[in-house]
Design a protein around this motif. Structure first.
Motif, PDB file in Angstrom:
ATOM      1  N   LEU A   6     -47.836   9.882 -84.845  1.00  0.00           N
ATOM      2  CA  LEU A   6     -47.182   9.006 -83.882  1.00  0.00           C
ATOM      3  C   LEU A   6     -47.038   9.729 -82.546  1.00  0.00           C
ATOM      4  O   LEU A   6     -46.558  10.867 -82.501  1.00  0.00           O
ATOM      5  CB  LEU A   6     -45.800   8.642 -84.438  1.00  0.00           C
ATOM      6  N   HIS A   7     -47.460   9.068 -81.462  1.00  0.00           N
ATOM      7  CA  HIS A   7     -47.350   9.652 -80.116  1.00  0.00           C
ATOM      8  C   HIS A   7     -46.390   8.793 -79.285  1.00  0.00           C
ATOM      9  O   HIS A   7     -46.305   7.572 -79.498  1.00  0.00           O
ATOM     10  CB  HIS A   7     -48.721   9.675 -79.445  1.00  0.00           C
ATOM     11  N   PRO A   8     -45.698   9.390 -78.310  1.00  0.00           N
ATOM     12  CA  PRO A   8     -44.759   8.625 -77.487  1.00  0.00           C
ATOM     13  C   PRO A   8     -45.451   7.485 -76.738  1.00  0.00           C
ATOM     14  O   PRO A   8     -44.872   6.432 -76.516  1.00  0.00           O
ATOM     15  CB  PRO A   8     -44.196   9.649 -76.497  1.00  0.00           C
ATOM     16  N   ASP A   9     -46.690   7.688 -76.334  1.00  0.00           N
ATOM     17  CA  ASP A   9     -47.446   6.635 -75.641  1.00  0.00           C
ATOM     18  C   ASP A   9     -48.929   7.009 -75.659  1.00  0.00           C
ATOM     19  O   ASP A   9     -49.300   8.084 -76.122  1.00  0.00           O
ATOM     20  CB  ASP A   9     -46.954   6.449 -74.190  1.00  0.00           C
ATOM     21  N   LYS A  10     -49.777   6.079 -75.148  1.00  0.00           N
ATOM     22  CA  LYS A  10     -51.223   6.349 -75.265  1.00  0.00           C
ATOM     23  C   LYS A  10     -51.688   7.533 -74.413  1.00  0.00           C
ATOM     24  O   LYS A  10     -52.634   8.220 -74.764  1.00  0.00           O
ATOM     25  CB  LYS A  10     -52.060   5.101 -75.019  1.00  0.00           C
ATOM     26  N   GLN A  11     -50.970   7.788 -73.312  1.00  0.00           N
ATOM     27  CA  GLN A  11     -51.337   8.944 -72.483  1.00  0.00           C
ATOM     28  C   GLN A  11     -51.130  10.247 -73.252  1.00  0.00           C
ATOM     29  O   GLN A  11     -51.973  11.139 -73.204  1.00  0.00           O
ATOM     30  CB  GLN A  11     -50.500   8.969 -71.185  1.00  0.00           C
ATOM     31  N   SER A  12     -50.001  10.328 -73.963  1.00  0.00           N
ATOM     32  CA  SER A  12     -49.737  11.555 -74.739  1.00  0.00           C
ATOM     33  C   SER A  12     -50.763  11.704 -75.854  1.00  0.00           C
ATOM     34  O   SER A  12     -51.216  12.812 -76.155  1.00  0.00           O
ATOM     35  CB  SER A  12     -48.351  11.533 -75.368  1.00  0.00           C
ATOM     36  N   ALA A  13     -51.143  10.583 -76.481  1.00  0.00           N
ATOM     37  CA  ALA A  13     -52.156  10.634 -77.533  1.00  0.00           C
ATOM     38  C   ALA A  13     -53.468  11.141 -76.943  1.00  0.00           C
ATOM     39  O   ALA A  13     -54.140  12.011 -77.513  1.00  0.00           O
ATOM     40  CB  ALA A  13     -52.343   9.251 -78.146  1.00  0.00           C
ATOM     41  N   ALA A  14     -53.821  10.596 -75.779  1.00  0.00           N
ATOM     42  CA  ALA A  14     -55.072  10.996 -75.122  1.00  0.00           C
ATOM     43  C   ALA A  14     -55.065  12.500 -74.821  1.00  0.00           C
ATOM     44  O   ALA A  14     -56.069  13.190 -75.045  1.00  0.00           O
ATOM     45  CB  ALA A  14     -55.247  10.202 -73.820  1.00  0.00           C
ATOM     46  N   GLN A  15     -53.927  13.008 -74.353  1.00  0.00           N
ATOM     47  CA  GLN A  15     -53.850  14.441 -74.042  1.00  0.00           C
ATOM     48  C   GLN A  15     -54.039  15.284 -75.295  1.00  0.00           C
ATOM     49  O   GLN A  15     -54.747  16.292 -75.271  1.00  0.00           O
ATOM     50  CB  GLN A  15     -52.497  14.768 -73.408  1.00  0.00           C
ATOM     51  N   ALA A  16     -53.407  14.855 -76.401  1.00  0.00           N
ATOM     52  CA  ALA A  16     -53.503  15.633 -77.647  1.00  0.00           C
ATOM     53  C   ALA A  16     -54.943  15.655 -78.168  1.00  0.00           C
ATOM     54  O   ALA A  16     -55.453  16.708 -78.565  1.00  0.00           O
ATOM     55  CB  ALA A  16     -52.568  15.046 -78.695  1.00  0.00           C
ATOM     56  N   ILE A  17     -55.621  14.517 -78.134  1.00  0.00           N
ATOM     57  CA  ILE A  17     -56.988  14.464 -78.674  1.00  0.00           C
ATOM     58  C   ILE A  17     -57.960  15.180 -77.731  1.00  0.00           C
ATOM     59  O   ILE A  17     -58.878  15.870 -78.183  1.00  0.00           O
ATOM     60  CB  ILE A  17     -57.429  13.012 -78.941  1.00  0.00           C
ATOM     61  N   ALA A  18     -57.735  15.033 -76.432  1.00  0.00           N
ATOM     62  CA  ALA A  18     -58.598  15.732 -75.469  1.00  0.00           C
ATOM     63  C   ALA A  18     -58.470  17.244 -75.665  1.00  0.00           C
ATOM     64  O   ALA A  18     -59.465  17.977 -75.598  1.00  0.00           O
ATOM     65  CB  ALA A  18     -58.221  15.338 -74.039  1.00  0.00           C
ATOM     66  N   ARG A  19     -57.255  17.709 -75.945  1.00  0.00           N
ATOM     67  CA  ARG A  19     -57.034  19.147 -76.176  1.00  0.00           C
ATOM     68  C   ARG A  19     -57.780  19.586 -77.440  1.00  0.00           C
ATOM     69  O   ARG A  19     -58.429  20.633 -77.461  1.00  0.00           O
ATOM     70  CB  ARG A  19     -55.513  19.381 -76.268  1.00  0.00           C
ATOM     71  N   GLU A  20     -57.724  18.738 -78.465  1.00  0.00           N
ATOM     72  CA  GLU A  20     -58.426  19.042 -79.723  1.00  0.00           C
ATOM     73  C   GLU A  20     -59.938  19.153 -79.465  1.00  0.00           C
ATOM     74  O   GLU A  20     -60.604  20.063 -79.960  1.00  0.00           O
ATOM     75  CB  GLU A  20     -58.125  17.896 -80.701  1.00  0.00           C
ATOM     76  N   ILE A  21     -60.457  18.229 -78.665  1.00  0.00           N
ATOM     77  CA  ILE A  21     -61.891  18.247 -78.337  1.00  0.00           C
ATOM     78  C   ILE A  21     -62.227  19.498 -77.522  1.00  0.00           C
ATOM     79  O   ILE A  21     -63.215  20.186 -77.784  1.00  0.00           O
ATOM     80  CB  ILE A  21     -62.288  16.950 -77.587  1.00  0.00           C
ATOM     81  N   ALA A  22     -61.366  19.810 -76.538  1.00  0.00           N
ATOM     82  CA  ALA A  22     -61.613  20.982 -75.683  1.00  0.00           C
ATOM     83  C   ALA A  22     -61.625  22.252 -76.534  1.00  0.00           C
ATOM     84  O   ALA A  22     -62.499  23.121 -76.363  1.00  0.00           O
ATOM     85  CB  ALA A  22     -60.542  21.067 -74.599  1.00  0.00           C
ATOM     86  N   ASP A  23     -60.676  22.371 -77.475  1.00  0.00           N
ATOM     87  CA  ASP A  23     -60.616  23.566 -78.334  1.00  0.00           C
ATOM     88  C   ASP A  23     -61.881  23.687 -79.177  1.00  0.00           C
ATOM     89  O   ASP A  23     -62.448  24.773 -79.309  1.00  0.00           O
ATOM     90  CB  ASP A  23     -59.390  23.494 -79.267  1.00  0.00           C
ATOM     91  N   LEU A  24     -62.320  22.542 -79.709  1.00  0.00           N
ATOM     92  CA  LEU A  24     -63.536  22.534 -80.528  1.00  0.00           C
ATOM     93  C   LEU A  24     -64.745  23.003 -79.703  1.00  0.00           C
ATOM     94  O   LEU A  24     -65.532  23.847 -80.147  1.00  0.00           O
ATOM     95  CB  LEU A  24     -63.754  21.101 -81.034  1.00  0.00           C
ATOM     96  N   ILE A  25     -64.861  22.465 -78.494  1.00  0.00           N
ATOM     97  CA  ILE A  25     -65.995  22.841 -77.626  1.00  0.00           C
ATOM     98  C   ILE A  25     -65.930  24.344 -77.311  1.00  0.00           C
ATOM     99  O   ILE A  25     -66.938  25.053 -77.383  1.00  0.00           O
ATOM    100  CB  ILE A  25     -65.992  22.021 -76.312  1.00  0.00           C
TER     101      ILE A  25
END
Ligand code: F6R
Length: 246
Positions: A6-25
């Motif tokens: 659960l994320h506070p809003d879609k922006q926070s969700a986007a930040q969390a997933i983008a960070r996950e993608i960045a770490d993977l890359i």
């Protein structure tokens, strides 16, 4: 089992997933390996794509080692059509990154031989080493990609007939229901389940019912998103409205 976050809003969700993608890359490129991303279109991933563009511009995240495979494309729409998914991806993500053009894969909705196009798409995913992280949205019919009900767990990339609910939902982008194609090429359920990690995003009240069904119903072709319960590493990223029937 599907994990829900659960994320506070879609922006926070986007930040969390983008960070996950960045770490993977970053981790993979350090050992000289490409990162293979499966990507979705529609309104849901737009904040994620905006955040990836920001990470590229402001924090130097490079996409030179990234290979992408989009889930689907409308039948008959070419790259110049403003509603084609190729056009969408160029406008909302690829056109703003340093990803090599040759690393971008989207099914060709105008292929003269759709079955051949789909087989070649599956072969290209395998040749790239498989998908490391698949980003998904979910349709109100329970579709993932354009796997409308009924879609079998062993379905592969293929031509599909779009559900009328989906055509209606997507007519907001076309302005007129009559303009929405009746068919599409989509990765299959089995193709999606082979991704090593899956991140499904769903925001807003209109997704609450289908999210609850996907997480709780016994897996079946009648609600294709339920097949994700069989994945070993699948997370649903939700806001409170989308999670309210869980
Ligand atoms: C898009 C796709 C679809 C969408 C779904 C939700 O490539 O495959 O499964 O993710 O229809 O669409 P939105 O995000 O517009 O609600």
């Amino acid at each position: 089992m599907i994990r829900t976050r659960l994320h506070p809003d879609k922006q926070s969700a986007a930040q969390a997933i983008a960070r996950e993608i960045a770490d993977l890359i970053e981790i993979r490129s350090k050992s000289g390996k490409p990162t293979v991303l499966g990507l979705a279109t529609g309104s849901t991933p737009l904040p994620l794509y905006a955040e990836l563009i920001r990470l590229h511009r402001e924090e130097g995240l490079s996409f030179r080692s990234v290979i992408t495979f989009n889930l689907d494309e409308y039948e008959g729409l070419g790259p110049d059509h403003a509603q084609s998914y190729r056009y969408f991806m160029e406008a909302n993500l690829f056109g703003h990154l340093d990803i090599p053009k040759s690393a971008i894969h989207i099914p060709d909705g105008r292929a003269a031989d759709p079955a051949g196009e789909c087989a070649a798409y599956e072969a290209a995913i395998r040749a790239a080493g498989g998908i490391d992280l698949q980003v998904l949205g979910i349709g109100r019919t329970g579709h993932i990609g354009f796997n409308e009900p009924p879609s079998a767990v062993d379905s592969r990339t293929r031509w599909v007939h779009l559900d009328e609910v989906t055509r209606k939902d997507n007519s907001v982008f076309f302005g007129d229901l009559a303009q929405v194609p009746h068919g599409a090429l989509t990765m299959g359920v089995a193709t999606i389940l082979e991704a090593r990690r899956v991140a499904l995003l769903a925001f807003g009240e209109t997704k609450a019912d289908i999210v609850a069904r996907a997480v709780k119903e016994t897996p079946s072709a009648g609600c294709p998103a339920t097949w994700l319960q069989r994945h070993q590493d699948c997370t649903f990223h939700l806001d409170a409205a989308a999670a309210k029937r869980l």
